[in-house]
Scaffold this motif. Sequence first.
Motif, mmCIF file in Angstrom:
data_model
loop_
_atom_site.group_PDB
_atom_site.id
_atom_site.type_symbol
_atom_site.label_atom_id
_atom_site.label_comp_id
_atom_site.label_asym_id
_atom_site.label_seq_id
_atom_site.Cartn_x
_atom_site.Cartn_y
_atom_site.Cartn_z
ATOM 1 N N HIS A 13 0.819 -1.208 0.000
ATOM 2 C CA HIS A 13 0.000 0.000 0.000
ATOM 3 C C HIS A 13 0.859 1.266 0.000
ATOM 4 O O HIS A 13 0.328 2.363 -0.196
ATOM 5 C CB HIS A 13 -0.945 0.010 1.207
ATOM 6 C CG HIS A 13 -2.227 -0.710 0.953
ATOM 7 N ND1 HIS A 13 -2.374 -2.063 1.153
ATOM 8 C CD2 HIS A 13 -3.429 -0.263 0.500
ATOM 9 C CE1 HIS A 13 -3.601 -2.420 0.840
ATOM 10 N NE2 HIS A 13 -4.265 -1.352 0.436
ATOM 11 N N ARG A 14 2.134 1.139 0.230
ATOM 12 C CA ARG A 14 3.014 2.307 0.265
ATOM 13 C C ARG A 14 3.633 2.526 -1.122
ATOM 14 O O ARG A 14 4.383 1.685 -1.619
ATOM 15 C CB ARG A 14 4.114 2.118 1.294
ATOM 16 C CG ARG A 14 3.561 1.851 2.686
ATOM 17 C CD ARG A 14 4.652 1.793 3.709
ATOM 18 N NE ARG A 14 4.089 1.554 5.033
ATOM 19 C CZ ARG A 14 4.689 1.872 6.167
ATOM 20 N NH1 ARG A 14 5.875 2.428 6.140
ATOM 21 N NH2 ARG A 14 4.118 1.629 7.328
ATOM 22 N N PRO A 15 3.342 3.640 -1.767
ATOM 23 C CA PRO A 15 3.909 3.897 -3.096
ATOM 24 C C PRO A 15 5.436 3.844 -3.107
ATOM 25 O O PRO A 15 6.041 3.392 -4.092
ATOM 26 C CB PRO A 15 3.392 5.296 -3.443
ATOM 27 C CG PRO A 15 2.152 5.456 -2.626
ATOM 28 C CD PRO A 15 2.404 4.714 -1.354
ATOM 29 N N ALA A 16 6.066 4.312 -2.023
ATOM 30 C CA ALA A 16 7.530 4.305 -1.986
ATOM 31 C C ALA A 16 8.068 2.879 -2.032
ATOM 32 O O ALA A 16 9.099 2.612 -2.661
ATOM 33 C CB ALA A 16 8.029 5.017 -0.728
ATOM 34 N N PHE A 17 7.386 1.956 -1.368
ATOM 35 C CA PHE A 17 7.822 0.557 -1.402
ATOM 36 C C PHE A 17 7.693 0.000 -2.818
ATOM 37 O O PHE A 17 8.624 -0.633 -3.325
ATOM 38 C CB PHE A 17 6.988 -0.275 -0.433
ATOM 39 C CG PHE A 17 7.269 -1.750 -0.537
ATOM 40 C CD1 PHE A 17 8.369 -2.311 0.098
ATOM 41 C CD2 PHE A 17 6.442 -2.584 -1.277
ATOM 42 C CE1 PHE A 17 8.644 -3.665 -0.012
ATOM 43 C CE2 PHE A 17 6.708 -3.936 -1.388
ATOM 44 C CZ PHE A 17 7.813 -4.478 -0.755
ATOM 45 N N ARG A 18 6.552 0.216 -3.445
ATOM 46 C CA ARG A 18 6.361 -0.302 -4.801
ATOM 47 C C ARG A 18 7.396 0.276 -5.762
ATOM 48 O O ARG A 18 7.953 -0.442 -6.606
ATOM 49 C CB ARG A 18 4.956 0.022 -5.292
ATOM 50 C CG ARG A 18 3.851 -0.619 -4.471
ATOM 51 C CD ARG A 18 2.524 -0.592 -5.205
ATOM 52 N NE ARG A 18 2.100 0.763 -5.541
ATOM 53 C CZ ARG A 18 1.350 1.532 -4.753
ATOM 54 N NH1 ARG A 18 0.966 1.086 -3.566
ATOM 55 N NH2 ARG A 18 0.991 2.745 -5.143
ATOM 56 N N LEU A 21 10.889 -1.297 -4.951
ATOM 57 C CA LEU A 21 10.958 -2.705 -5.347
ATOM 58 C C LEU A 21 11.086 -2.825 -6.864
ATOM 59 O O LEU A 21 11.913 -3.598 -7.382
ATOM 60 C CB LEU A 21 9.729 -3.451 -4.849
ATOM 61 C CG LEU A 21 9.697 -4.951 -5.137
ATOM 62 C CD1 LEU A 21 10.865 -5.658 -4.456
ATOM 63 C CD2 LEU A 21 8.368 -5.560 -4.701
ATOM 64 N N GLY A 22 10.281 -2.066 -7.599
ATOM 65 C CA GLY A 22 10.379 -2.110 -9.055
ATOM 66 C C GLY A 22 11.736 -1.640 -9.548
ATOM 67 O O GLY A 22 12.322 -2.241 -10.459
ATOM 68 N N ALA A 23 12.257 -0.582 -8.930
ATOM 69 C CA ALA A 23 13.547 -0.044 -9.363
ATOM 70 C C ALA A 23 14.671 -1.038 -9.142
ATOM 71 O O ALA A 23 15.511 -1.263 -10.032
ATOM 72 C CB ALA A 23 13.839 1.258 -8.620
ATOM 73 N N VAL A 24 14.717 -1.661 -7.970
ATOM 74 C CA VAL A 24 15.833 -2.558 -7.682
ATOM 75 C C VAL A 24 15.751 -3.827 -8.531
ATOM 76 O O VAL A 24 16.786 -4.353 -8.967
ATOM 77 C CB VAL A 24 15.916 -2.884 -6.172
ATOM 78 C CG1 VAL A 24 14.804 -3.830 -5.732
ATOM 79 C CG2 VAL A 24 17.277 -3.470 -5.817
ATOM 80 N N LEU A 90 13.414 -6.201 0.556
ATOM 81 C CA LEU A 90 13.783 -5.026 -0.235
ATOM 82 C C LEU A 90 15.192 -4.555 0.113
ATOM 83 O O LEU A 90 16.008 -4.280 -0.783
ATOM 84 C CB LEU A 90 12.786 -3.899 0.007
ATOM 85 C CG LEU A 90 13.070 -2.587 -0.729
ATOM 86 C CD1 LEU A 90 13.035 -2.793 -2.238
ATOM 87 C CD2 LEU A 90 12.068 -1.515 -0.305
ATOM 88 N N ARG A 91 15.493 -4.479 1.407
ATOM 89 C CA ARG A 91 16.837 -4.036 1.784
ATOM 90 C C ARG A 91 17.887 -5.042 1.312
ATOM 91 O O ARG A 91 18.965 -4.653 0.858
ATOM 92 C CB ARG A 91 16.939 -3.844 3.289
ATOM 93 C CG ARG A 91 18.300 -3.280 3.671
ATOM 94 C CD ARG A 91 18.405 -2.886 5.112
ATOM 95 N NE ARG A 91 19.727 -2.318 5.361
ATOM 96 C CZ ARG A 91 20.154 -1.917 6.552
ATOM 97 N NH1 ARG A 91 19.364 -2.000 7.616
ATOM 98 N NH2 ARG A 91 21.373 -1.415 6.691
ATOM 99 N N ALA A 92 17.584 -6.337 1.399
ATOM 100 C CA ALA A 92 18.534 -7.352 0.938
ATOM 101 C C ALA A 92 18.791 -7.223 -0.563
ATOM 102 O O ALA A 92 19.925 -7.403 -1.027
ATOM 103 C CB ALA A 92 18.017 -8.745 1.277
ATOM 104 N N LEU A 93 17.753 -6.915 -1.333
ATOM 105 C CA LEU A 93 17.930 -6.755 -2.782
ATOM 106 C C LEU A 93 18.807 -5.546 -3.100
ATOM 107 O O LEU A 93 19.685 -5.617 -3.974
ATOM 108 C CB LEU A 93 16.566 -6.615 -3.460
ATOM 109 C CG LEU A 93 15.701 -7.877 -3.498
ATOM 110 C CD1 LEU A 93 14.321 -7.563 -4.049
ATOM 111 C CD2 LEU A 93 16.362 -8.974 -4.323
ATOM 112 N N TRP A 94 18.580 -4.422 -2.400
ATOM 113 C CA TRP A 94 19.443 -3.257 -2.614
ATOM 114 C C TRP A 94 20.887 -3.582 -2.235
ATOM 115 O O TRP A 94 21.834 -3.189 -2.931
ATOM 116 C CB TRP A 94 18.951 -2.069 -1.795
ATOM 117 C CG TRP A 94 17.851 -1.279 -2.432
ATOM 118 C CD1 TRP A 94 16.585 -1.125 -1.968
ATOM 119 C CD2 TRP A 94 17.920 -0.539 -3.663
ATOM 120 N NE1 TRP A 94 15.859 -0.330 -2.824
ATOM 121 C CE2 TRP A 94 16.649 0.048 -3.867
ATOM 122 C CE3 TRP A 94 18.923 -0.306 -4.597
ATOM 123 C CZ2 TRP A 94 16.358 0.850 -4.973
ATOM 124 C CZ3 TRP A 94 18.636 0.492 -5.703
ATOM 125 C CH2 TRP A 94 17.382 1.054 -5.879
#
Length: 217
Positions: A13-18, A21-24, A90-94
């Motif tokens: 629900h958080r746009p920043a998360f989406r 996630l898409g960027a990484v 998400l943090r692990a992917l970055w």
Amino acid sequence: MTLPDLTWPAAWHRPAFRGQLGAVVVLLLLLTSQLPRYFAWVQARPGRTLPDPLLAALPAHDVSGLTFAVIYLGIGLGVTVLLPRPLRLLRALWAYLGLHLLRCLTLYLLPLEPPPGLVLLRDPLVDQLIYAAPAPITKDLFFSGHTATLLLLALAVPVGWRRWGLLAGTVAIGTLVLVQHAHYTYDVLAAPLFVGLAWWLSGAAVGRTLFRAKAQP
């Protein structure tokens, strides 16, 4: 930075998360598409052979089977733990993206020849997908990516037996690649430093305000 264990619906629900996630994911796919060409170039370059007293005293043995059993069991454990925890994932992917970029940089800056007595480390999956080249890739040395990957997963999972298991796997992999003479001792010892840097940078990428436990979507 400590991340709250939000559920996927709450995180989504958080746009920043989406957006992150898409960027990484896109950046990881772009990097993966370029790695075969880059590692072929690394392999073609002349490099230096480093003195390594530990390897000189350590007989070389083929432990590829055990090495990749530990690696893939560790990856399986880490992914299983992270998938239900979107913020940790998400943090692990970055961090994983940053780790690969750092490794590309160190390989560029420090061209090396394989250690004397190298026994070729065979990975049937990565050899076909990432390191595809006319000859085996043996010069991707500084720093040890296998060691770094398991250590990164150990940092990403919650504190407990799974973290300790991944730390034990990290030590095992660092030892096994030396037994195989697939890396210099320096490659293994340097890996935790770069993992720590990538993990710290990933915290900045995710952002301290993005996932505060009391923040509203």
